[in-house]
Write a protein that holds these residues in place. Structure first.
Motif, short mmCIF file in Angstrom:
data_model
loop_
_atom_site.label_atom_id
_atom_site.label_comp_id
_atom_site.label_asym_id
_atom_site.label_seq_id
_atom_site.Cartn_x
_atom_site.Cartn_y
_atom_site.Cartn_z
N ARG A 186 0.84 -1.19 0.00
CA ARG A 186 0.00 0.00 0.00
C ARG A 186 0.88 1.24 0.00
O ARG A 186 2.00 1.25 0.50
N GLY A 187 0.34 2.31 -0.58
CA GLY A 187 1.09 3.55 -0.64
C GLY A 187 0.41 4.52 -1.59
O GLY A 187 -0.62 4.22 -2.20
N LYS A 188 0.99 5.69 -1.71
CA LYS A 188 0.43 6.70 -2.62
C LYS A 188 0.81 6.43 -4.07
O LYS A 188 0.09 6.81 -5.00
N GLU A 189 1.95 5.74 -4.27
CA GLU A 189 2.41 5.45 -5.62
C GLU A 189 3.22 4.16 -5.57
O GLU A 189 4.14 4.03 -4.75
N ILE A 190 2.87 3.21 -6.44
CA ILE A 190 3.54 1.90 -6.45
C ILE A 190 3.87 1.54 -7.90
O ILE A 190 3.01 1.60 -8.78
N ARG A 191 5.11 1.16 -8.12
CA ARG A 191 5.56 0.80 -9.47
C ARG A 191 5.46 -0.72 -9.66
O ARG A 191 5.82 -1.49 -8.75
N LEU A 192 5.01 -1.11 -10.86
CA LEU A 192 4.79 -2.52 -11.17
C LEU A 192 5.46 -2.87 -12.49
O LEU A 192 5.42 -2.10 -13.45
N ASP A 193 6.06 -4.04 -12.51
CA ASP A 193 6.57 -4.58 -13.76
C ASP A 193 6.38 -6.10 -13.72
O ASP A 193 6.14 -6.67 -12.64
N SER A 194 6.44 -6.74 -14.88
CA SER A 194 6.20 -8.17 -14.93
C SER A 194 7.06 -8.81 -16.00
O SER A 194 7.51 -8.15 -16.94
N ASP A 195 7.28 -10.08 -15.86
CA ASP A 195 7.95 -10.89 -16.87
C ASP A 195 7.10 -12.14 -17.08
O ASP A 195 6.98 -12.97 -16.18
N PRO A 196 6.45 -12.23 -18.26
CA PRO A 196 6.52 -11.36 -19.43
C PRO A 196 5.71 -10.08 -19.23
O PRO A 196 5.00 -9.94 -18.24
N ARG A 197 5.80 -9.17 -20.21
CA ARG A 197 4.97 -7.96 -20.22
C ARG A 197 3.51 -8.38 -20.32
O ARG A 197 3.15 -9.22 -21.15
N LEU A 198 2.62 -7.77 -19.49
CA LEU A 198 1.24 -8.23 -19.40
C LEU A 198 0.25 -7.08 -19.49
O LEU A 198 0.57 -5.94 -19.13
N PRO A 199 -0.99 -7.38 -19.93
CA PRO A 199 -2.04 -6.37 -19.94
C PRO A 199 -2.58 -6.13 -18.54
O PRO A 199 -2.51 -6.99 -17.66
N ILE A 200 -3.15 -4.94 -18.34
CA ILE A 200 -3.82 -4.58 -17.09
C ILE A 200 -5.24 -4.17 -17.44
O ILE A 200 -5.45 -3.27 -18.27
N SER A 201 -6.21 -4.84 -16.83
CA SER A 201 -7.61 -4.44 -17.06
C SER A 201 -8.03 -3.49 -15.95
O SER A 201 -7.73 -3.71 -14.77
N ILE A 202 -8.71 -2.42 -16.34
CA ILE A 202 -9.19 -1.41 -15.40
C ILE A 202 -10.71 -1.49 -15.37
O ILE A 202 -11.38 -1.13 -16.33
N ASP A 203 -11.23 -2.04 -14.27
CA ASP A 203 -12.67 -2.29 -14.13
C ASP A 203 -13.23 -2.97 -15.38
O ASP A 203 -14.26 -2.59 -15.92
N GLY A 204 -12.50 -4.01 -15.83
CA GLY A 204 -12.99 -4.85 -16.90
C GLY A 204 -12.50 -4.53 -18.30
O GLY A 204 -12.69 -5.34 -19.21
N GLU A 205 -11.85 -3.39 -18.49
CA GLU A 205 -11.38 -3.00 -19.82
C GLU A 205 -9.85 -2.95 -19.83
O GLU A 205 -9.24 -2.34 -18.95
N VAL A 206 -9.22 -3.60 -20.82
CA VAL A 206 -7.76 -3.57 -20.93
C VAL A 206 -7.33 -2.20 -21.45
O VAL A 206 -7.57 -1.86 -22.61
N LEU A 207 -6.70 -1.42 -20.57
CA LEU A 207 -6.33 -0.05 -20.91
C LEU A 207 -4.86 0.26 -20.66
O LEU A 207 -4.42 1.39 -20.88
N ALA A 208 -4.09 -0.73 -20.19
CA ALA A 208 -2.69 -0.48 -19.89
C ALA A 208 -1.92 -1.79 -19.94
O ALA A 208 -2.50 -2.88 -20.00
#
Length: 295
Positions: A251-273
């Motif tokens: 938890r925090g005000k800002e958190i950095r994320l990375d993954s291997d492999p590169r992956l999609p992020i869905s925002i409330d059901g829609e892939v936007l990042a």
């Protein structure tokens, strides 16, 4: 209903149910003193333009009718304008409404808009995109990103579930790097939940997340095999203590994320990042009408 001098109602009426509920909502608002500029939008691609035209009239209250994706997709346009948000739960899960204690029936939700009180809440952000409830990494965005256009319309729910089952067979746990300000940590995970609220998919999953905490919460379900995800889902649905096993919380005000492999992020059901990405909180940026007891 005299607190607001002007209001706009924007409803995602893509489904037959949405159109019927739009009519019910309009009838419920008709018996009050407030004149509502109402719009039923059958093509979701037109929602942004319809809201822009409604905002040009400078309403004090904007009522959005739809699911979590509709709310997250439109809430960006309300930030910083001093507009109060009202919500009609017309989606499947309605996690945002569950988090705020807004009734899931139209009559109850309309009553909250008529007699509820404003609650100042946070919004989550992935990059520059605001979201109301939650973002996800894992099987859900993989399904959303790969499902053929129109599959559900042509083959129905069975076709969609068949595609989801195929994607689950292909799905593999992945390496996640998280940096919440204390240096990067590396975990093998089966799902990542980036939460502004307690509910996801209609189920209370993120007890640590609150809509006015001033922090973003990230839950990582650890596991080297995907059956860990099935076990976590089952325990969460049944509200078993085991649902907290193998869950690591940041938890925090800002958190950095990375993954291997590169992956999609869905925002409330829609892939936007996609990863890498920065999740952050936009603290106290919008007022939402909620029941008095939830304020």
């Amino acid at each position: 209903m005299t607190r607001f001098r002007s209001a706009a109602l924007i409803v995602n009426a893509r489904s037959r149910r949405g159109q019927a509920l739009f009519k019910r909502a309009c009838a419920a608002f008709a018996d009050g003193d407030l004149q509502v500029d109402a719009h039923a939008v059958e093509d979701p691609r037109e929602l942004d333009d319809v809201l822009d035209r409604a905002l040009a009239r400078n309403p004090e209250l904007v009522i959005l009718g739809g699911g979590d994706g509709t709310i997250s997709g439109l809430v960006d346009k309300l930030v910083g304008r001093g507009i109060t948000l009202g919500v009609l739960p017309l989606g499947t899960a309605n996690s945002f409404c569950r988090t705020l204690g807004i009734p899931l029936d139209i009559a109850g939700a309309v009553e909250v808009i008529k007699s509820g009180v404003p609650r100042t809440i946070d919004l989550g952000m992935i990059g520059d995109d605001y979201f109301a409830n939650a973002a996800t990494m894992g099987i859900a965005p993989q399904i959303a990103e790969t499902v053929p256009h129109g599959l559900k319309k042509v083959l129905g729910r069975a076709g969609y579930l068949s595609w989801a089952a195929l994607q689950f067979i292909k799905f593999k746990p992945f390496w996640l790097t998280v940096d919440a300000g204390n240096g990067p940590q590396h975990l093998k995970v089966v799902e990542v939940r980036i939460a502004n609220g307690r509910y996801h998919g209609g189920t209370e999953l993120m007890e640590e997340a609150e809509v006015d905490s001033g922090e973003i919460v990230i839950e990582c379900v650890r596991g080297h095999v995907k059956r860990r995800l099935v076990a976590n889902w089952g325990a969460s649905l049944l509200r078993l203590p085991q649902r907290r096993e193998d869950v690591v919380v940041f938890r925090g005000k800002e958190i950095r994320l990375d993954s291997d492999p590169r992956l999609p992020i869905s925002i409330d059901g829609e892939v936007l990042a996609h990863t890498p990405a920065v999740a952050r909180v936009a603290a106290g940026v919008i007022d939402v009408l909620v029941p008095a007891e939830a304020a």
